[in-house]
Design a protein around this motif. Structure first.
Motif, PDB file in Angstrom:
ATOM      1  N   VAL A   1      37.956  16.107   2.415  1.00 18.99           N
ATOM      2  CA  VAL A   1      39.162  16.856   2.060  1.00 18.99           C
ATOM      3  C   VAL A   1      40.140  16.887   3.230  1.00 18.99           C
ATOM      4  N   ASP A   2      39.645  17.123   4.425  1.00 22.85           N
ATOM      5  CA  ASP A   2      40.518  17.174   5.602  1.00 22.85           C
ATOM      6  C   ASP A   2      41.179  15.821   5.857  1.00 22.85           C
ATOM      7  N   ALA A   3      40.414  14.746   5.676  1.00 25.37           N
ATOM      8  CA  ALA A   3      40.989  13.410   5.864  1.00 25.37           C
ATOM      9  C   ALA A   3      42.053  13.128   4.808  1.00 25.37           C
ATOM     10  N   ALA A   4      41.815  13.572   3.590  1.00 21.28           N
ATOM     11  CA  ALA A   4      42.793  13.392   2.520  1.00 21.28           C
ATOM     12  C   ALA A   4      44.080  14.141   2.843  1.00 21.28           C
ATOM     13  N   ALA A   5      43.951  15.366   3.342  1.00 21.71           N
ATOM     14  CA  ALA A   5      45.130  16.163   3.686  1.00 21.71           C
ATOM     15  C   ALA A   5      45.949  15.472   4.772  1.00 21.71           C
ATOM     16  N   ALA A   6      45.267  14.913   5.761  1.00 23.68           N
ATOM     17  CA  ALA A   6      45.970  14.225   6.842  1.00 23.68           C
ATOM     18  C   ALA A   6      46.708  13.001   6.317  1.00 23.68           C
ATOM     19  N   ARG A   7      46.086  12.273   5.413  1.00 29.77           N
ATOM     20  CA  ARG A   7      46.726  11.079   4.853  1.00 29.77           C
ATOM     21  C   ARG A   7      47.960  11.459   4.029  1.00 29.77           C
ATOM     22  N   ILE A   8      47.849  12.539   3.277  1.00 27.65           N
ATOM     23  CA  ILE A   8      48.977  12.982   2.443  1.00 27.65           C
ATOM     24  C   ILE A   8      50.152  13.395   3.318  1.00 27.65           C
ATOM     25  N   ARG A   9      49.883  14.147   4.379  1.00 31.72           N
ATOM     26  CA  ARG A   9      50.975  14.579   5.263  1.00 31.72           C
ATOM     27  C   ARG A   9      51.628  13.377   5.960  1.00 31.72           C
ATOM     28  N   ALA A  10      50.806  12.382   6.297  1.00 38.57           N
ATOM     29  CA  ALA A  10      51.364  11.189   6.942  1.00 38.57           C
ATOM     30  C   ALA A  10      52.313  10.452   5.996  1.00 38.57           C
ATOM     31  N   ALA A  11      52.000  10.481   4.707  1.00 40.19           N
ATOM     32  CA  ALA A  11      52.815   9.759   3.730  1.00 40.19           C
ATOM     33  C   ALA A  11      54.003  10.573   3.226  1.00 40.19           C
ATOM     34  N   TYR A  12      53.782  11.857   2.983  1.00 40.53           N
ATOM     35  CA  TYR A  12      54.773  12.679   2.285  1.00 40.53           C
ATOM     36  C   TYR A  12      55.265  13.893   3.068  1.00 40.53           C
ATOM     37  N   GLY A  13      54.646  14.208   4.193  1.00 32.90           N
ATOM     38  CA  GLY A  13      54.972  15.451   4.882  1.00 32.90           C
ATOM     39  C   GLY A  13      54.177  16.606   4.292  1.00 32.90           C
ATOM     40  N   ASN A  14      54.661  17.813   4.516  1.00 35.25           N
ATOM     41  CA  ASN A  14      53.917  18.985   4.064  1.00 35.25           C
ATOM     42  C   ASN A  14      53.986  19.159   2.551  1.00 35.25           C
ATOM     43  N   VAL A  15      52.980  19.834   2.026  1.00 37.58           N
ATOM     44  CA  VAL A  15      52.792  20.017   0.585  1.00 37.58           C
ATOM     45  C   VAL A  15      53.282  21.407   0.188  1.00 37.58           C
ATOM     46  N   ASP A  16      53.926  21.529  -0.984  1.00 36.91           N
ATOM     47  CA  ASP A  16      54.347  22.850  -1.457  1.00 36.91           C
ATOM     48  C   ASP A  16      53.791  23.207  -2.834  1.00 36.91           C
ATOM     49  N   LEU A  17      52.943  22.351  -3.389  1.00 35.13           N
ATOM     50  CA  LEU A  17      52.356  22.628  -4.704  1.00 35.13           C
ATOM     51  C   LEU A  17      50.944  22.041  -4.729  1.00 35.13           C
ATOM     52  N   VAL A  18      49.959  22.880  -4.950  1.00 34.53           N
ATOM     53  CA  VAL A  18      48.559  22.442  -4.989  1.00 34.53           C
ATOM     54  C   VAL A  18      47.959  22.838  -6.330  1.00 34.53           C
ATOM     55  N   VAL A  19      47.379  21.865  -7.017  1.00 32.04           N
ATOM     56  CA  VAL A  19      46.708  22.126  -8.291  1.00 32.04           C
ATOM     57  C   VAL A  19      45.227  21.821  -8.122  1.00 32.04           C
ATOM     58  N   ASN A  20      44.419  22.874  -8.083  1.00 30.20           N
ATOM     59  CA  ASN A  20      42.962  22.735  -7.996  1.00 30.20           C
ATOM     60  C   ASN A  20      42.405  22.552  -9.402  1.00 30.20           C
ATOM     61  N   ASN A  21      42.167  21.303  -9.758  1.00 27.84           N
ATOM     62  CA  ASN A  21      41.682  21.003 -11.099  1.00 27.84           C
ATOM     63  C   ASN A  21      40.274  20.426 -11.129  1.00 27.84           C
ATOM     64  N   ALA A  22      39.815  19.843 -10.019  1.00 23.36           N
ATOM     65  CA  ALA A  22      38.493  19.219 -10.015  1.00 23.36           C
ATOM     66  C   ALA A  22      37.419  20.221 -10.421  1.00 23.36           C
ATOM     67  N   GLY A  23      36.564  19.820 -11.340  1.00 24.34           N
ATOM     68  CA  GLY A  23      35.499  20.715 -11.788  1.00 24.34           C
ATOM     69  C   GLY A  23      34.437  19.956 -12.550  1.00 24.34           C
ATOM     70  N   VAL A  24      33.311  20.612 -12.713  1.00 20.05           N
ATOM     71  CA  VAL A  24      32.214  20.012 -13.462  1.00 20.05           C
ATOM     72  C   VAL A  24      31.580  21.090 -14.331  1.00 20.05           C
ATOM     73  N   MET A  25      31.190  20.715 -15.553  1.00 21.46           N
ATOM     74  CA  MET A  25      30.561  21.645 -16.486  1.00 21.46           C
ATOM     75  C   MET A  25      29.186  21.101 -16.880  1.00 21.46           C
ATOM     76  N   LEU A  26      28.150  21.794 -16.450  1.00 22.44           N
ATOM     77  CA  LEU A  26      26.776  21.434 -16.774  1.00 22.44           C
ATOM     78  C   LEU A  26      26.132  22.635 -17.451  1.00 22.44           C
ATOM     79  N   ALA A  27      25.243  22.384 -18.370  1.00 24.63           N
ATOM     80  CA  ALA A  27      24.669  23.500 -19.123  1.00 24.63           C
ATOM     81  C   ALA A  27      23.235  23.197 -19.530  1.00 24.63           C
TER      82      ALA A  27
END
Length: 261
Positions: free
Chosen positions: A80-106
């Protein structure tokens, strides 16, 4: 039908923003990324499946949007930290974060599937926290400069329901819903909006994670009886909430098929 023809300027507030969407290789995450990009945002798509991410990014770029595929695993802090660094290098700082990753097991709790429990906790709760930690500074900085800043957590109606064999999944989503509520007390006074979206029955890959034929059949029956939302319809809610004037926080949104009580 094009975005412009269907929605007009409904999401004009998203133009020029920089967004991160996790779990963006399929389902709700993909739909959110596509709509944010169509609305004028730069979008970094995070997921583990690089081939799927690249396909979605190609689709966005073909439609004139700006997108970046970033392979990352929310259960791994270094990733996650490496991803954040790559995003800032490409786009600068982020102003919108959507936490969607999830898993459903039952499975029944008395099966003792600690492997499933740990995977859901690592993804649905700790994974969200890792992403929040990586981008909190960006969001607070954007808000301090007078820009809109949004944290969107995709929870589930399961946070409020008691369903046999979904106890741990529902518990992780209840934790996420309560986390969102608590974060508003920290972020809201500093002008960062926190929106918690709780979809009901939605057409995604989550149901394919189940390895219990009885539960899969039960879900299929609910889909047939109650109807199902599309991922695009959930994306519409996310885009609407995050494109409002920055002093307006749609804090908690439960989205259900009309027939789902």
């Amino acid at each position: 039908m094009s975005y412009e023809n269907q929605y007009g300027n409904q999401y004009a507030g998203l133009a020029g923003r920089t967004a991160v969407v996790t779990g963006a290789a399929s389902g709700i995450g993909e739909a959110v990324a596509v709509l944010l990009a169509a609305s004028g945002a730069r979008v970094a798509l995070l997921a583990r499946r690089g081939d799927r991410l690249e396909a979605v990014v190609e689709k966005i770029r073909a439609d004139g949007g700006e997108a970046l595929a970033v392979v990352a695993d929310v259960t791994d802090g270094a990733s996650v930290d490496a991803a954040a660094a790559r995003i800032r290098a490409a786009y600068g700082n982020v102003d919108l974060v959507v936490n969607n990753a999830g898993v459903m097991l039952a499975n029944p709790v008395d099966d003792g599937r600690i492997d499933e429990w740990q995977r859901m906790i690592d993804t649905n709760v700790t994974g969200v926290l890792r992403v929040i930690r990586a981008f909190t500074g960006d969001l607070l900085g954007a808000a301090a400069e007078g820009h809109a800043a949004d944290l969107v957590n995709v929870s589930s109606v399961g946070a409020h329901l008691t369903l046999p064999h979904f106890a741990v999944y529902s518990a992780t989503k209840a934790a996420l819903t309560h986390l969102s509520q608590s974060l508003r007390t920290e972020f809201g006074p500093r002008d960062v909006r926190v929106t918690n979206v709780e979809p009901g029955l939605t057409e995604t890959e989550l149901a394919t994670h189940l390895d219990n034929a009885e539960l899969t059949g039960r879900l299929d029956g609910m889909f047939a009886e109650l109807g199902v939302l599309s991922a695009a319809e959930i994306a519409d809610v996310v885009a609407y909430a995050t494109s409002r004037p920055r002093h307006v926080n749609l804090r908690q949104i439960m989205v259900l098929p009309t027939r789902q009580a």
